[in-house]
Design an enzyme around this catalytic site. Structure first.
Site, short mmCIF file in Angstrom:
data_model
loop_
_atom_site.label_atom_id
_atom_site.label_comp_id
_atom_site.label_asym_id
_atom_site.label_seq_id
_atom_site.Cartn_x
_atom_site.Cartn_y
_atom_site.Cartn_z
N ASP A 41 -33.35 7.19 8.71
CA ASP A 41 -32.91 6.49 7.49
C ASP A 41 -33.47 5.08 7.44
O ASP A 41 -33.98 4.62 6.41
CB ASP A 41 -31.38 6.51 7.36
CG ASP A 41 -30.66 6.27 8.68
OD1 ASP A 41 -31.32 6.27 9.73
OD2 ASP A 41 -29.43 6.08 8.66
N ASP A 86 -43.31 12.54 1.01
CA ASP A 86 -43.17 12.40 -0.45
C ASP A 86 -42.79 10.96 -0.81
O ASP A 86 -43.30 10.39 -1.77
CB ASP A 86 -42.09 13.35 -1.00
CG ASP A 86 -42.65 14.73 -1.33
OD1 ASP A 86 -43.58 15.18 -0.62
OD2 ASP A 86 -42.18 15.36 -2.30
#
Ligand code: GGG
Length: 352
Positions: free
Chosen positions: A224, A252
């Site tokens: 994260d 992505d």
């Protein structure tokens, strides 16, 4: 990272456009390969089927003939697949299956921005090395009915073998880059067993090859926080190595930093075979409109050539693509332009 190049008379390449805009961008990549002339052995293309559409016609998303023919090819290009978001009896994602059946254990995704001049350093220049055969993508999901309602469970597989070989691939790629830095992406503060094994195994790669990776700097980052830092300061990354799902998501996200998913290529690489594949999906919203960006597929063809040992051909493609992007005159709508797939293809061919 290059595969041994036997002196080939011809280059047998399987083409699997699959679904949606895959059918528009893979032919563009084919045309670019054909334009290379004597830079590569004469390409021989074999059209192959896979995907949701072929499933609806034939009941198989990955016909046996496709896999068997690929085993005879030197390389392949895969477009994109539109797997449904619900479970469909008899259907399974053909790209996930292909990666496993051909043991294409690494998905190598370079994310590079194009600087204003060829001399300038790109602001973003990193490679996501995504493990390609396990993690949650083993797709062992079970739905049970309990007194409290439905309960869904998925198995997440991380093995020492797969973690080692993807780690070694990341170190090898880093060795060939100026910064020579590998960052392991994990969440072993929570998933201490699965991500813990991934982290420990990748960390252990250099010790297994004494002296070989001394010049490579090893870092690690919780996934994260890695995404946060990737968005804020992408320049801190060089080679990011990650389990399958994190690698899928990170690449992505990284694509947003260079303008569009339509620019980002990948190869699915094993020790014996390589298959280029644009990172983007099948984009049903623009399918058939002739406006899909072919650059990710064209760059994937170049990356495939590079892995096969044809750097000169790959360089010619990459230089031409960078010129087209740099000039900014012929761009598809994802990059704010109004040009078509064919316009971009023709602009690249002209630069070559
Ligand atoms: N070319 C990348 C691609 O097709 N992405 C979409 C994807 O991976 N989907 C998984 C699937 O539809 O099976």
């Amino acid at each position: 990272r290059r595969m041994a190049t036997a002196a080939r008379q011809s280059l047998k390449i399987g083409l699997i456009p699959a679904d949606g805009i895959g059918k528009e961008v893979i032919p563009a990549a084919r045309t670019v390969l054909e334009a290379l002339g004597s830079d590569i052995p004469k390409p021989e293309f074999i059209d192959l089927l896979a995907g949701w559409e072929v499933f609806t016609r034939s009941g198989s998303a990955l016909p046996e003939e496709t896999v068997e023919t690929l085993r005879e090819c030197d390389g392949a290009l895969f477009g994109a697949v539109s797997s449904p978001s619900r479970s469909v009896t008899g259907y399974s994602s053909p790209i996930v299956a292909l990666r496993k059946q051909l043991d294409l254990y690494a998905n190598v995704r370079p994310v590079v921005s194009v600087a204003a001049t060829p001399e300038e350093k790109p602001a973003v220049d990193l490679v996501v090395v995504r493990e390609n055969t396990e993690c949650l993508y083993v797709k062992q999901e079970v739905l049970t009915h309990t007194a409290q309602g439905k309960e869904a469970r998925a198995t997440r597989l991380i093995t020492e073998r797969a973690s080692h070989r993807i780690g070694k691939m990341a170190f090898d790629i880093a060795l060939g880059r100026p910064r020579k830095q590998v960052t392991i992406i994990h969440k072993s503060n929570v998933l201490s067993v699965t991500d813990g094994l991934f982290r420990e195994t990748v960390r252990g790669v250099p010790a297994k090859y004494p002296g070989q990776y001394d010049s490579v700097k090893l870092e690690e980052q919780i996934v994260d926080s890695a995404v946060y830092r990737l968005i804020r300061e992408p320049e801190i990354y060089d080679v990011m190595v990650a389990p399958n799902l994190y690698g899928d998501i990170i690449s992505d996200a990284a694509a947003a930093l260079v303008g569009s998913l339509g620019l980002v290529p990948s190869v699915n690489a094993g020790d014996k075979f390589v298959m280029g594949e644009p990172v983007h999906g099948s984009a049903p919203d623009i399918e058939g409109k002739g406006i899909a960006n072919p650059i990710a597929a064209i760059r994937s063809a170049a990356l495939m050539l590079r892995h096969l040992g044809y750097a000169q051909g790959a360089d010619r493609i990459d230089v031409a693509v960078d010129q087209v992007i740099r000039e900014g005159q012929v761009l598809t709508p994802d990059l704010g332009g109004s040009s078509s797939t064919n316009d971009v293809l023709n602009a690249v061919l002209k630069k070559m």
